[in-house]
Write a protein that holds these residues in place. Structure first.
Motif, PDB file in Angstrom:
ATOM      1  N   PRO A 167       0.729  -0.913  -0.143  1.00 22.87           N
ATOM      2  CA  PRO A 167       0.052   0.149   0.336  1.00 22.87           C
ATOM      3  C   PRO A 167       0.497   1.074  -0.103  1.00 22.87           C
ATOM      4  CG  PRO A 167       0.148  -1.365   1.880  1.00 22.87           C
ATOM      5  CD  PRO A 167       0.242  -1.717   1.100  1.00 22.87           C
ATOM      6  N   SER A 170       2.714   2.013  -3.375  1.00 23.95           N
ATOM      7  CA  SER A 170       1.123   1.776  -4.413  1.00 23.95           C
ATOM      8  C   SER A 170       1.272   3.351  -4.663  1.00 23.95           C
ATOM      9  CB  SER A 170       0.265   0.526  -4.279  1.00 23.95           C
ATOM     10  OG  SER A 170       0.862  -0.882  -4.741  1.00 23.95           O
ATOM     11  N   ASN A 176      -0.381  -0.725  -8.131  1.00 15.78           N
ATOM     12  CA  ASN A 176      -0.807  -2.279  -7.062  1.00 15.78           C
ATOM     13  C   ASN A 176      -0.231  -3.401  -6.955  1.00 15.78           C
ATOM     14  OD1 ASN A 176      -2.037  -3.023  -8.714  1.00 15.78           O
ATOM     15  ND2 ASN A 176      -4.808  -1.671  -7.947  1.00 15.78           N
ATOM     16  N   ASN A 298      -5.833   3.701  -1.524  1.00 27.20           N
ATOM     17  CA  ASN A 298      -4.534   3.353  -1.368  1.00 27.20           C
ATOM     18  C   ASN A 298      -4.370   3.356  -0.479  1.00 27.20           C
ATOM     19  OD1 ASN A 298      -2.289   4.623  -2.291  1.00 27.20           O
ATOM     20  ND2 ASN A 298      -1.664   2.082  -2.338  1.00 27.20           N
TER      21      ASN A 298
END
Length: 420
Positions: A167, A170, A176, A298
């Motif tokens: 996370p 990303s 991701n 995210n």
């Protein structure tokens, strides 16, 4: 012919173009910047809406960037620093993880967080130590692999990769699956380790504003769209043709230069949504990560956990969506609100504004840190700048702008010398 008589045009008033103008001015030139929008900044902009500062996407300045240290006055920017860590939302709980060597308040939360194993935490310390001594040139000359395979190769558990690395990075890489080059991972990780993530008190746009305000001999042409660039001529949207001895293209060049038509850059996109909330569920200035598979969100961040130039009415929350799963507009907003409530315990928020950013970061292979000035030269009179030339970072934008300008300086200096 004197230096100031050379007609040097820079297309794009983003950070790269502004650095190019800075270097040209330092060497006695009087460049002209042509910008399609109404102000400087490119992708680095801030709006004021309902007494809140809204950056165009969640962006931070890493204070360890060497080029930023060269060209920016950090004190004048009044930088507000993030804590070196993150708040992780998983299974309905909020867990804090950070670097206790840099901020003691993160020692016990990190030890007790339950994110990753003891072995993972030892490996993080080893990675920190390794990258402290590794030079940037060594990082960018190493063999490339995906960030995911790099982390697995170092022996990190799938838990720490899924709960933290995936996370967190990303949100930086805007993809991701952690497919981004291990060079970029090492570079960004090293920069986080050697400095801080920070925001200017007046928002991210203060960076290009500061660069523009320092320019004394540069002419700006705003709201002026360029349609093509040739060796000695620039054509504007209204068919005006400008004579140009040298042109630096500091924006996406593929649509402007005929021999680049088939070489357009691929871009990563993202969505950033801003909400007003009554309270903060993350009390400290930490980025919040949602470590649940399949979520839209995210990362989240309370911009009001940092000092801002405008005194806010309530709390300002930004939500970054890397993969919007084809949801748009109100559908995206409502889904994000549901996830905020389910995963973060945020159940009352008022939507302020959404930014859909189709060209947020370039998708690049064979990432480089630096380049020779001569490598920016596309044709006899045209030079390329921008982070697309090296790697997707503010640092790369600055370096490429500097190198393009130095190439022009060298060529003109040689021309002047040979004519004496």
């Amino acid at each position: 012919m004197k230096k100031q008589d050379f007609k040097i045009h820079i297309i794009g008033a983003g950070v790269s173009g502004l650095i190019a103008a800075t270097v040209l001015e330092q060497n006695g030139f009087f460049p002209v910047i042509i910008e399609a929008t109404d102000r400087v900044g490119g992708r680095v902009k801030t709006d004021t809406v309902d007494r809140y500062q809204l950056d165009h996407g969640f962006q931070v300045l890493l204070t360890a960037y060497p080029a930023a240290q060269n060209y920016l006055d950090f004190e004048a920017l009044d930088l507000q620093k993030f804590l070196p860590g993150a708040a992780i939302f998983k299974n309905g709980k909020q867990l804090a993880i950070g670097d206790p060597l840099r901020d003691f308040s993160l020692l016990f939360p990190t030890l007790l967080s339950g994110v990753g194993t003891l072995s993972d935490k030892i490996k993080i310390l080893k990675l920190n130590s390794k990258l402290k001594t590794k030079t940037l040139s060594d990082i960018f000359s190493d063999k490339e692999q995906s960030t995911l395979s790099y982390l697995k190769q170092l022996g990190f558990s799938s838990e720490i990769i899924g709960d933290f690395f995936s996370p967190f990075f990303s949100g930086i890489f805007l993809e991701n699956k952690l497919e981004t080059s291990s060079r970029m991972f090492e570079f960004v990780y090293k920069m986080f380790g050697e400095g801080y993530a920070a925001l200017p008190k007046s928002g991210i746009e203060e960076i290009p504003k500061q660069l523009a305000n320092n320019l004394k001999n540069t002419t700006f042409k705003f709201n002026t769209k360029v349609t093509s660039v040739k060796d000695a001529e620039i054509t504007l949207e209204d068919n005006t043709k400008l004579e140009s001895h040298y042109s630096i293209v500091a924006t996406d060049a593929s649509s402007l230069i005929s021999n680049l038509k088939n070489q357009s850059t691929e871009w990563k996109s993202c969505d950033t949504l801003y909400f007003e909330t009554e309270n903060r569920v993350i009390k400290k200035p930490l980025i919040g990560l949602v470590a649940e598979p399949g979520t839209l969100i995210n990362n989240i961040f309370y911009h009001t956990s940092l000092e801002t130039n405008i005194i806010p009415n309530k709390e300002l929350l930004s939500v970054t969506v890397v993969e919007n799963q084809n949801l748009k507009g109100e559908d995206l907003t409502e889904r994000v609100k549901l996830e905020l409530k389910e995963h973060c315990g945020i159940d009352s928020c008022k939507f302020i504004k959404q930014y859909s950013i189709p060209m947020a970061l370039p998708r690049l292979d064979n990432l480089q840190y630096d380049m020779l000035p001569s490598e920016t030269r596309l044709t006899t009179n045209i030079f390329l700048a921008g982070d697309t030339q090296l790697n997707g970072s503010l640092n790369a934008a600055m370096i490429s702008g500097e190198r393009a300008a130095l190439s022009v300086v060298e060529i003109v200096s040689n021309t002047i010398s040979s004519n004496r």
